[in-house]
Write a protein that holds these residues in place. Structure first.
Motif, short mmCIF file in Angstrom:
data_model
loop_
_atom_site.label_atom_id
_atom_site.label_comp_id
_atom_site.label_asym_id
_atom_site.label_seq_id
_atom_site.Cartn_x
_atom_site.Cartn_y
_atom_site.Cartn_z
N ALA A 197 2.72 4.84 -0.35
CA ALA A 197 2.31 6.25 -0.28
C ALA A 197 3.55 7.08 -0.56
O ALA A 197 4.64 6.75 -0.07
N PHE A 198 3.39 8.09 -1.35
CA PHE A 198 4.51 8.94 -1.70
C PHE A 198 4.13 10.39 -1.43
O PHE A 198 2.94 10.68 -1.29
N TYR A 199 5.14 11.26 -1.37
CA TYR A 199 4.86 12.68 -1.10
C TYR A 199 3.76 13.15 -2.05
O TYR A 199 4.01 13.36 -3.24
N ASP A 200 2.56 13.32 -1.50
CA ASP A 200 1.42 13.54 -2.40
C ASP A 200 1.36 14.96 -2.97
O ASP A 200 0.55 15.24 -3.83
N TYR A 201 2.24 15.83 -2.48
CA TYR A 201 2.27 17.18 -3.06
C TYR A 201 3.14 17.21 -4.33
O TYR A 201 3.17 18.20 -5.03
N LEU A 202 3.86 16.10 -4.56
CA LEU A 202 4.68 16.03 -5.77
C LEU A 202 3.88 15.35 -6.88
O LEU A 202 2.98 14.56 -6.61
N ARG A 250 -1.72 13.60 -4.98
CA ARG A 250 -2.89 13.54 -4.09
C ARG A 250 -4.18 13.40 -4.90
O ARG A 250 -5.20 13.00 -4.36
N GLU A 263 7.86 14.49 -10.79
CA GLU A 263 8.76 15.05 -9.78
C GLU A 263 9.29 13.95 -8.85
O GLU A 263 10.44 13.95 -8.47
N TYR A 264 8.38 13.03 -8.48
CA TYR A 264 8.81 11.98 -7.56
C TYR A 264 9.84 11.05 -8.21
O TYR A 264 10.84 10.68 -7.58
N PHE A 309 13.08 12.74 -8.20
CA PHE A 309 13.69 12.69 -6.86
C PHE A 309 14.37 11.33 -6.63
O PHE A 309 15.52 11.26 -6.21
N GLN A 340 8.83 4.05 -9.57
CA GLN A 340 10.03 4.36 -8.77
C GLN A 340 10.89 3.12 -8.53
O GLN A 340 12.06 3.23 -8.20
N ASN A 376 0.84 -1.21 0.00
CA ASN A 376 0.00 0.00 0.00
C ASN A 376 0.87 1.26 0.00
O ASN A 376 0.89 2.01 0.97
#
Lengths: 263, 290
Positions: free
Chosen positions: B89-94, B136, B98-99, B102, B150, B87
């Motif tokens: 989850a990644f930085y949802d603002y990216l 998000r 962008e992710y 990174f 990723q 399940n």
């Protein structure tokens, strides 16, 4: 670490908490009007209000961003993916810390610039008795940022031991309140009037003074408002204090965080 | 060199009221390069604990493990690994783009290669159109595909996937299987945990079954399938041209074929009836529990 710093700063700019806190900065342009409530020291009041508002905004940012940065990553399970990258946990932790610290410095610089425009306007309309010493004002803003960077290190340390946001947020606020008063308490217990206290209380107060961060050391508001000359030795000592104290806090935080299980 | 080597790995967690929970008990396992290894077990069996230990998220209580010859205690062990958490989850603002940038930068990809790989991966995972949107706004399946992205961005030698099919629709699952088979073809190791036995059957070379923290069995899927033949369905054509179907137990096949020939019939089709991997899995679970 630079990558972590970069995404941290990017994340803050896109964070609703930051947007909310930024609303407080909208009060800065109102300062020229509010300062006129002082009949005699309009410029001095504008400097006081500007610096206090900047300090308040930086405090909110340090507490909420510092206290929630790591906690949010763990709570939302971001750490599973980030910590499985070929980086050490210390790198991640320091990346998060320096990201927020950089952001505090950027915010301080921007707000400091806006404040200088505000003070220039007020000083133009109501020339002060003493000239405004800009270097003192800029240094005051910079040292305010340093103060909150130290508070940020406290928040990061609390985040590494906590599984909820209560300790990072309320622990940081408590540390700030105690750390801001510790100098006054120390001065009191070592004054003649403090001698009425029991030796145990005085020793405890002295021990706490040395253990807890001393935030009042970073307060240069009086120098900024009244143009009181700054002591170079004092400034260098305060910077050294910041570096050493933050390094100790972050080292402890890194050790705790490296041992933490990501279940 | 094996891609993954686990030797005597154990993990004990502190439980409530001073109890101790043994999540992993003396697990030893090797997975080779170019192999797809399925890690099968019921909920709470220790699959995710094993994977998290391999990824340095949990410190083992005892034992050791290496990935591509490097001990897991060093972050360098993760340099050649792509990991998909359960399940994810990644930085949802990216955004996905962008992710991936990174992650690619963290793995030291140069910007030109990173841009090329990012485009390939985003297109392969059908995220190209959504690549600039913050995550998000993504559905669960899209986040899962970012997770696979990723994993793949730095072309790792070892892919460790925790429930990679979770949250994916049938098309997405087919895509993941295709990616796994492609990775195997390119000599990469894929180690994945799953609950879905059909996925193991269709892509894995070997399967390990874990139960209550103990590795119960490691078998080649092909061997399980061969061993699991319990009989055959024969399709017969009689002298009159009619067809009939006959079930023959495994040991009686030769006799049945001879009998059909003697009677002038013709065998047009022989289909083995085998115990599925699911039966094998359930047999182990029942044997252990009962």
């Amino acid at each position: 670490m630079f990558d972590i710093v970069r995404i941290t700063v990017k994340g803050i700019f896109r964070d609703r908490v930051f947007h909310g806190i930024l609303m407080a900065a909208l009060l800065l342009p109102l300062i020229p009007s509010i300062s006129q409530l002082s009949m005699r020291q309009v410029t001095e009041l504008s400097v006081t209000l500007s610096l206090s508002l900047i300090s308040f905004i930086l405090l909110l940012l340090a507490v909420f961003l510092g206290g929630t940065s790591l906690w949010k990553d763990m709570e939302r399970r971001y750490t599973f993916s980030v910590l499985s990258l070929p980086i050490t946990r210390t790198t991640y932790l320091l990346g998060r810390f320096f990201g927020v610290a950089l952001f505090l410095l950027i915010t301080a610089a921007v707000l400091g610039f806006v404040a200088s425009v505000v003070v220039t306007i007020v000083a133009g309309n109501f020339p002060p008795d003493r000239p405004v010493v800009w270097n003192n004002i800029y240094l005051c803003v910079l040292f305010d940022a340093f103060k909150y960077i130290l508070l940020l290190a406290v928040a990061v340390l609390f985040s590494t031991v906590s599984t909820s946001f209560f300790l990072p947020i309320f622990g940081t606020i408590s540390a700030f309140l105690v750390g801001s008063a510790s100098q006054q308490v120390y001065d009191y217990v070592h004054s003649s009037s403090g001698q009425v206290l029991s030796p145990l209380v005085r020793q405890a107060a002295t021990a706490l003074y040395y253990v807890l961060p001393n935030f009042s050391a970073f307060d240069l508001k009086v120098n900024a408002i009244y143009g009181v000359p700054l002591s170079t030795g004092g400034i260098v000592l305060t910077v050294c204090y910041l570096v050493v104290y933050a390094a100790v806090l972050l080292s402890v935080a890194a050790i705790i965080f490296s041992k933490r299980e990501m279940k | 060199m094996n891609a993954i080597e686990i030797s005597g790995l154990s993990k004990t967690f502190k439980g409530k009221r001073f109890t101790r929970v043994e999540a992993l008990k003396n697990l030893s396992l090797t997975v080779g390069q170019g192999e797809i290894f399925g890690f099968l077990g019921p909920n709470g069996a220790g699959k995710s604990t094993t994977i998290k230990t391999l990824m340095g998220l949990i410190e083992p209580s005892a034992g050791s493990a290496c990935i591509m010859g490097i001990d897991i205690s060093s972050p360098k062990a993760r340099r050649r690994v792509g990991y998909l958490p359960e399940n994810p989850a990644f930085y949802d603002y990216l955004s996905a783009e962008e992710y991936l940038a990174f992650v690619g930068t963290t793995f030291g990809l140069d910007p030109e290669l990173l841009a090329k790989r990012s485009e390939e991966v985003l297109k392969q995972l059908e995220l190209w159109e959504a690549r600039k949107r913050p995550m998000r706004s993504y559905s669960k399946g899209m986040v899962q595909r970012v997770g696979l992205g990723q994993v793949l961005i730095h072309d790792p030698d070892v892919c460790i996937l925790d429930e990679p099919m979770s949250g994916l629709d049938p098309v997405g699952r087919a895509l993941v299987k295709e990616i796994m088979l492609d990775l195997k073809k390119r000599g990469k190791c894929v180690f994945f945990s799953t609950h879905i036995i059909a996925d193991v059957e269709s892509v894995c070379d070997r399967v390990g079954i874990i139960l209550k923290g103990e590795l119960q069995s490691v078998e080649r899927v092909e061997d399980i399938m061969t061993r699991g033949v319990v009989g055959y369905y024969l399709t017969l054509r009689d002298s009159g041209g009619g067809t009939t179907e006959l079930y023959v137990p495994k040991d009686e096949l030769s006799g049945a074929l001879a009998s059909v020939r003697d009677q002038g019939g013709e065998v047009t089709l022989i289909e083995p009836r085998r115990k599925s991997l699911e039966d094998f899995f359930l047999d182990i679970i029942k044997g252990r529990n009962g």
